[in-house]
Scaffold this motif. Structure first.
Motif, PDB file in Angstrom:
ATOM      1  N   LEU A   1      48.521 -40.015 -33.318  1.00  0.00           N
ATOM      2  CA  LEU A   1      47.298 -40.631 -32.751  1.00  0.00           C
ATOM      3  C   LEU A   1      46.097 -40.135 -33.649  1.00  0.00           C
ATOM      4  O   LEU A   1      46.015 -39.096 -34.334  1.00  0.00           O
ATOM      5  CB  LEU A   1      47.154 -39.953 -31.386  1.00  0.00           C
ATOM      6  CG  LEU A   1      46.691 -38.662 -31.096  1.00  0.00           C
ATOM      7  CD1 LEU A   1      45.751 -38.692 -29.843  1.00  0.00           C
ATOM      8  CD2 LEU A   1      47.559 -37.504 -31.053  1.00  0.00           C
TER       9      LEU A   1
ATOM     10  N   PHE B   1      43.690 -46.420 -26.807  1.00  0.00           N
ATOM     11  CA  PHE B   1      43.565 -45.645 -25.498  1.00  0.00           C
ATOM     12  C   PHE B   1      42.252 -46.083 -24.524  1.00  0.00           C
ATOM     13  O   PHE B   1      41.455 -45.414 -24.682  1.00  0.00           O
ATOM     14  CB  PHE B   1      43.500 -44.336 -25.756  1.00  0.00           C
ATOM     15  CG  PHE B   1      44.636 -43.487 -26.659  1.00  0.00           C
ATOM     16  CD1 PHE B   1      44.509 -42.708 -27.616  1.00  0.00           C
ATOM     17  CD2 PHE B   1      46.082 -44.056 -26.389  1.00  0.00           C
ATOM     18  CE1 PHE B   1      45.366 -42.412 -28.505  1.00  0.00           C
ATOM     19  CE2 PHE B   1      47.030 -43.524 -26.888  1.00  0.00           C
ATOM     20  CZ  PHE B   1      46.667 -42.610 -28.234  1.00  0.00           C
TER      21      PHE B   1
ATOM     22  N   ARG C   1      32.037 -37.907 -18.091  1.00  0.00           N
ATOM     23  CA  ARG C   1      32.479 -39.275 -18.487  1.00  0.00           C
ATOM     24  C   ARG C   1      32.151 -40.253 -17.591  1.00  0.00           C
ATOM     25  O   ARG C   1      32.697 -41.464 -17.927  1.00  0.00           O
ATOM     26  CB  ARG C   1      34.033 -39.069 -18.569  1.00  0.00           C
ATOM     27  CG  ARG C   1      34.439 -37.745 -19.650  1.00  0.00           C
ATOM     28  CD  ARG C   1      35.890 -37.538 -19.771  1.00  0.00           C
ATOM     29  NE  ARG C   1      36.370 -38.600 -20.762  1.00  0.00           N
ATOM     30  CZ  ARG C   1      37.717 -38.466 -21.379  1.00  0.00           C
ATOM     31  NH1 ARG C   1      38.575 -37.705 -20.845  1.00  0.00           N
ATOM     32  NH2 ARG C   1      37.877 -39.415 -22.369  1.00  0.00           N
TER      33      ARG C   1
ATOM     34  N   LYS D   1      43.800 -45.571 -18.461  1.00  0.00           N
ATOM     35  CA  LYS D   1      43.139 -43.910 -18.097  1.00  0.00           C
ATOM     36  C   LYS D   1      42.264 -43.718 -17.214  1.00  0.00           C
ATOM     37  O   LYS D   1      41.082 -44.883 -17.007  1.00  0.00           O
ATOM     38  CB  LYS D   1      43.023 -43.320 -19.519  1.00  0.00           C
ATOM     39  CG  LYS D   1      41.805 -43.889 -20.468  1.00  0.00           C
ATOM     40  CD  LYS D   1      41.904 -43.111 -21.735  1.00  0.00           C
ATOM     41  CE  LYS D   1      40.725 -43.271 -22.402  1.00  0.00           C
ATOM     42  NZ  LYS D   1      40.416 -42.730 -23.518  1.00  0.00           N
ATOM     43  N   HIS D   2      42.040 -42.616 -16.656  1.00  0.00           N
ATOM     44  CA  HIS D   2      43.049 -41.606 -16.758  1.00  0.00           C
ATOM     45  C   HIS D   2      43.662 -41.219 -15.306  1.00  0.00           C
ATOM     46  O   HIS D   2      43.068 -40.976 -14.423  1.00  0.00           O
ATOM     47  CB  HIS D   2      42.414 -40.229 -17.068  1.00  0.00           C
ATOM     48  CG  HIS D   2      41.426 -40.253 -18.224  1.00  0.00           C
ATOM     49  ND1 HIS D   2      40.308 -40.708 -18.319  1.00  0.00           N
ATOM     50  CD2 HIS D   2      41.892 -39.863 -19.653  1.00  0.00           C
ATOM     51  CE1 HIS D   2      39.953 -40.643 -19.574  1.00  0.00           C
ATOM     52  NE2 HIS D   2      40.718 -40.178 -20.423  1.00  0.00           N
TER      53      HIS D   2
ATOM     54  N   TYR E   1      40.968 -38.514 -11.696  1.00  0.00           N
ATOM     55  CA  TYR E   1      40.070 -37.645 -12.835  1.00  0.00           C
ATOM     56  C   TYR E   1      38.665 -37.663 -12.440  1.00  0.00           C
ATOM     57  O   TYR E   1      37.913 -36.519 -12.974  1.00  0.00           O
ATOM     58  CB  TYR E   1      40.524 -38.202 -14.097  1.00  0.00           C
ATOM     59  CG  TYR E   1      40.043 -37.702 -15.360  1.00  0.00           C
ATOM     60  CD1 TYR E   1      39.712 -38.351 -16.450  1.00  0.00           C
ATOM     61  CD2 TYR E   1      39.972 -36.239 -15.716  1.00  0.00           C
ATOM     62  CE1 TYR E   1      39.203 -37.762 -17.498  1.00  0.00           C
ATOM     63  CE2 TYR E   1      39.462 -35.538 -16.641  1.00  0.00           C
ATOM     64  CZ  TYR E   1      38.997 -36.394 -17.684  1.00  0.00           C
ATOM     65  OH  TYR E   1      38.543 -35.681 -18.809  1.00  0.00           O
TER      66      TYR E   1
ATOM     67  N   MET F   1      47.916 -43.584 -19.599  1.00  0.00           N
ATOM     68  CA  MET F   1      47.515 -42.079 -19.950  1.00  0.00           C
ATOM     69  C   MET F   1      47.167 -41.415 -18.239  1.00  0.00           C
ATOM     70  O   MET F   1      46.153 -41.800 -17.702  1.00  0.00           O
ATOM     71  CB  MET F   1      46.545 -42.164 -20.858  1.00  0.00           C
ATOM     72  CG  MET F   1      46.404 -40.502 -21.150  1.00  0.00           C
ATOM     73  SD  MET F   1      44.926 -40.444 -22.339  1.00  0.00           S
ATOM     74  CE  MET F   1      45.319 -41.400 -23.892  1.00  0.00           C
TER      75      MET F   1
ATOM     76  N   GLU G   1      33.764 -35.443 -22.422  1.00  0.00           N
ATOM     77  CA  GLU G   1      34.517 -34.250 -21.835  1.00  0.00           C
ATOM     78  C   GLU G   1      33.642 -33.213 -21.623  1.00  0.00           C
ATOM     79  O   GLU G   1      32.619 -33.185 -21.365  1.00  0.00           O
ATOM     80  CB  GLU G   1      35.680 -34.126 -22.806  1.00  0.00           C
ATOM     81  CG  GLU G   1      36.497 -35.656 -23.068  1.00  0.00           C
ATOM     82  CD  GLU G   1      37.827 -35.092 -23.912  1.00  0.00           C
ATOM     83  OE1 GLU G   1      38.265 -35.756 -24.864  1.00  0.00           O
ATOM     84  OE2 GLU G   1      38.632 -34.253 -23.510  1.00  0.00           O
TER      85      GLU G   1
HETATM   86  C1  GLC Z   1      41.301 -36.999 -24.837  1.00  0.00           C
HETATM   87  C2  GLC Z   1      40.692 -37.720 -23.736  1.00  0.00           C
HETATM   88  C3  GLC Z   1      41.254 -39.016 -23.517  1.00  0.00           C
HETATM   89  C4  GLC Z   1      41.607 -39.510 -25.243  1.00  0.00           C
HETATM   90  C5  GLC Z   1      42.704 -38.347 -25.702  1.00  0.00           C
HETATM   91  C6  GLC Z   1      43.058 -39.065 -27.095  1.00  0.00           C
HETATM   92  O1  GLC Z   1      41.530 -35.513 -24.241  1.00  0.00           O
HETATM   93  O2  GLC Z   1      40.720 -37.277 -22.289  1.00  0.00           O
HETATM   94  O3  GLC Z   1      40.659 -39.884 -22.902  1.00  0.00           O
HETATM   95  O4  GLC Z   1      42.431 -40.747 -25.086  1.00  0.00           O
HETATM   96  O5  GLC Z   1      42.480 -37.257 -25.499  1.00  0.00           O
HETATM   97  O6  GLC Z   1      42.043 -38.675 -28.040  1.00  0.00           O
END
Ligand code: GLC
Length: 750
Positions: free
Chosen positions: A85, A171, A185, A220-221, A225, A264, A519
């Motif tokens: 990723l 994602f 967020r 997500k998430h 969250y 996720m 975050e």
């Molecule tokens: C991060 C985020 C998530 C993201 C993932 C991959 O911690 O919480 O939203 O998709 O990591 O980057």
């Protein structure tokens, strides 16, 4: 081994997205699975970040980023990792993506299984890590358009660029429901309404997965969250099952129903249980109730965090055992190489059945199959096939325009004294100032070019900042820029106001707001607007120069002390690369604003109320937001009158109730009006909300025209999660409200 199978498979598959019948897919997956060893399976359930296969001497990956053959061999051939990723810190050109992903997939052919790698990225408002990509507004702004068709089209376009970069898994979308503006967020969501989040989420999933270049979406998430008690990222949430199902589950349920490929998991804990270890949420609800059959991936490092942070596991193996049994299919490890080794150990020790791994590997192979990886080997498409961005920019620019939400328009027009100050008329000089006036990064927000979105190095050349668009639209000779950074002080304010006088400056446009974050980097102790920005507005107001506020940011900050000093106030959200022009086009009147707030703008830092608050929260002026959910002005106001329930004063369970209102455009411009119907359950076995979003529709009302519009309210949607945690619709009286128009009907028991 796989070569033979791929040969068999390739014979039956024509294009990069497999469309073979399910039985053929199952047969293929069964045949691949039957060839896999325990190590192959553990590797497929492992996701590592790109850094792990790049040349890296110190803390950071060496520039220019390049694959490290030894690391590639260890990760892919020895550990048989199935997914990679992210970028290794910043965006790449499409060509660079092709080099990196092509190199990875080349090496993947040497895996004992030969299974291609599934690559995932956060392309959350367009191809955020592909330089030059078309960047639309962040989700909060997309929600403000209330235009699901536009959001779907945006997602289709984003998928084209993401897939053309060589990446089949995104994602996105965030389906968290934003209930607290402190949460860092907030801007990544579609706002506070479970209904609006649901509709926008489904539109985005379908756009990603059903457009001309399909990619796998990732919900997500999941779940809960967005409502930590402290308002800070990844801190404990207390969300009783009833509220979890009432507020936070519906968007995920609808998106699963819409065919989302992956989910996720929420990194946080709800009610003392980390969601990554919560079988009730990950299996009982997601699998058994919602019937989700896709891939569940952890969030960043969240299995390790079960023992490193949450302290519910004694060590890494305990944590792995806990998470796999809760329902995790793939671990976003993402920076250690222990996970697959320990997972295989756990199986050999009998602590996890190999059949449990088979379940997860099937799901992983299914996503790879659906994304055509067994046909293409996961290799990127030809660079010549990269989409023509000119064909995509219109949608992103349109989304930026439609997101613009005008929340105040008073004061005096420069030419027509009986008109409010906007759109800006006349020919007088315009002072542009404020910390977000000259920053493309401020307009894009986090997850843009880099994780925090703060490095201008990865911005697309030529995409204008707000002041640059103001110059373009109003004429450079009218615009005076007093540039400020976020830390400006009194001396800077004095310098701005020293020369100001109504005789020389027609008005000041003050760009307020925040610089990018995501975050935990966006955690705050208060959501009050920065004091220096309040002081700037006060100082300019004191010169008698009219003040127009433009807010660029991803969460509302309270500004009740200076709100009366603003003649006008425009919420621009994080409008993306075309946001500057959208702001200028609204301020100039070239575009008649139609955005409507997808959240409640608090008047005070401590008030986190939402439109669906309870009656006891109204008492003693308890609910007194700065701006209400769904609010927004246009330059040609539309009056709403004569609300009528066409289907009569009563309805049976399961019926559709049709309401009609009359819309009259009192101005001289065509207006896009979002008609919003709220339902009000008069008496219920669970305390009813004051307002519930029941239906909405966008209508274009030509200048001076009067028209009637009907909307349907499905009585099935008038329910709630009852005392037994089950959805229930109760008979009784319901009010329906559109703006200040009310009507009532009785829902008759079956
Ligand atoms: C991060 C985020 C998530 C993201 C993932 C991959 O911690 O919480 O939203 O998709 O990591 O980057």
């Amino acid at each position: 081994m796989l070569a033979g199978l791929m040969g068999f498979f390739a014979a039956g598959c024509s294009d990069a997205t497999n469309t073979a019948p399910e039985s053929s897919k199952d047969a293929f997956i069964d045949s691949v699975l039957s060839t896999l060893t325990l190590e192959d399976k553990a590797g497929e359930m492992t996701q590592l970040t790109l850094d792990m296969v790049c040349v890296k001497e110190g803390m950071n990956v060496d520039e220019p980023h390049r694959l490290d053959p030894e690391k590639l061999k260890h990760v892919l051939v020895d550990l048989r990792v199935g997914s990679i990723l992210n970028c290794a810190g910043h965006a790449y050109t499409p060509e660079k993506w092709h080099e990196l992903i092509g190199g990875i997939q080349d090496k993947a052919t040497e895996k004992p299984s030969g299974i291609p790698v599934l690559y995932g990225i956060d392309a959350i408002h367009g191809p955020t890590y592909t330089t030059g990509g078309v960047l639309a507004p962040q989700q909060l702004g997309l929600a403000a358009t209330w235009d699901t068709a536009l959001v779907r089209k945006f997602a289709e376009n984003a998928a084209q660029e993401v897939l053309a970069s060589g990446i089949p898994w995104n994602f996105s979308p965030v389906l968290d429901v934003a209930r607290d503006a402190r949460w860092p967020r907030f801007w990544e969501t579609f706002g506070e309404s479970p209904r609006l989040v649901t509709d926008m989420g489904v539109a985005m999933v379908k756009g990603y997965q059903e457009g001309p270049s399909p990619i796998a979406a990732c919900l997500k998430h999941y779940m809960g969250y967005s409502r930590p008690l402290s308002g800070k990222d990844r801190t404990p949430a207390w969300i009783p099952e009833r509220q979890l199902r009432e507020i936070f589950l519906p968007p995920f349920a609808a998106a699963v129903e819409a065919g989302a490929a992956t989910v996720m998991v929420n990194s946080g804990e709800t009610n003392g249980i980390p969601v990554h270890a919560d079988r009730h949420i990950l299996t009982d609800i997601l699998r058994d109730e919602l019937g989700f059959e896709g891939l569940v991936v952890t969030d960043w490092e969240d299995i390790r965090y079960l023992f490193k942070r949450h302290k519910v596991a004694a060590d890494y193996k305990d944590a792995i055992e806990m998470a796999i049994h809760a329902g995790i299919d793939m671990s976003m490890v993402p920076t250690d190489t222990l996970f697959p080794v320990l997972l295989a150990e756990l199986v050999r020790e009998g602590r996890i059945a190999e059949s449990r791994l088979d379940e997860s590997v099937r799901r992983i192979l299914s996503v790879k199959y659906d994304r055509g990886l067994f046909d293409t080997g996961g290799m990127p498409p030809s660079i010549e096939d990269y989409p023509d961005k000119a064909s995509l920019e219109g949608t992103a620019a349109r989304a930026a325009l439609e997101s613009m939400t005008l929340l105040k328009n008073e004061g005096q027009h420069a030419v027509y004294p009986d008109q409010p100050i906007l759109p800006i008329g006349g020919t007088g000089r315009i002072l542009v100032t404020g910390p977000t006036a000259n920053s493309l990064n401020a307009l894009n927000g986090g997850w843009t070019g880099t994780w925090q979105g703060r490095n201008p190095k990865y911005n697309t050349p030529g995409r204008p900042t707000a002041v640059e668009s103001m110059r373009e639209v109003f004429g450079a000779d009218r615009i005076d820029l007093a540039e400020l950074d976020m830390e400006f002080g009194q001396a800077d304010i004095d310098a701005v106001t020293r020369s100001l006088h109504p005789r020389t400056t027609q008005c000041a446009v003050v760009f307020l707001g925040e610089m990018p974050y995501t975050e935990f980097k966006g955690n705050v102790e208060t959501i009050e607007l920065f004091q220096n920005q309040q002081d700037l507005v006060k100082a300019i107001h004191a010169t008698d120069v009219p003040v127009i506020g433009v807010y660029v940011g991803g969460r509302p900050r309270t500004h009740s002390a200076i709100e009366p000093l603003l003649d006008a106030f425009l919420m621009a959200y994080l409008p993306g690369d075309y946001g500057a022009r959208a702001i200028a086009d609204v301020l100039s009147g070239d575009f008649n604003p139609s955005g409507r707030l997808p959240f409640t703008w608090p008047r005070h830092p401590s008030s986190h109320l939402t439109h669906d608050c309870k009656h006891t929260e109204l008492n003693e002026g308890g609910f007194n937001p700065q701006y209400t959910f769904g609010s927004g002005l246009s330059y040609s106001p539309v009056q709403t009158t004569n609300l009528e329930i066409l289907t009569g004063e009563s309805a049976n369970m399961g019926d559709t109730v049709t309401v009609e209102v009359t819309l009259q455009n009192t101005g001289d411009r065509s207006t896009t009006e979002t008609v919003i119907v709220y339902s009000q359950d008069r008496v219920a076995s669970i305390t009813p909300s004051v307002d519930e979003l029941a239906a909405y529709k966008q209508v274009v009302v030509p200048a001076g025209a009067t028209s009637k519009v009907t909307l349907d309210v499905h009585t099935h949607n008038l329910g709630f999660i009852g005392r037994n945690n089950m959805y229930i619709v109760e008979p009784g009286y319901f009010g329906l409200r559109i703006q200040d128009q009310f009507a009532e009907f009785e829902l008759i028991a079956p």
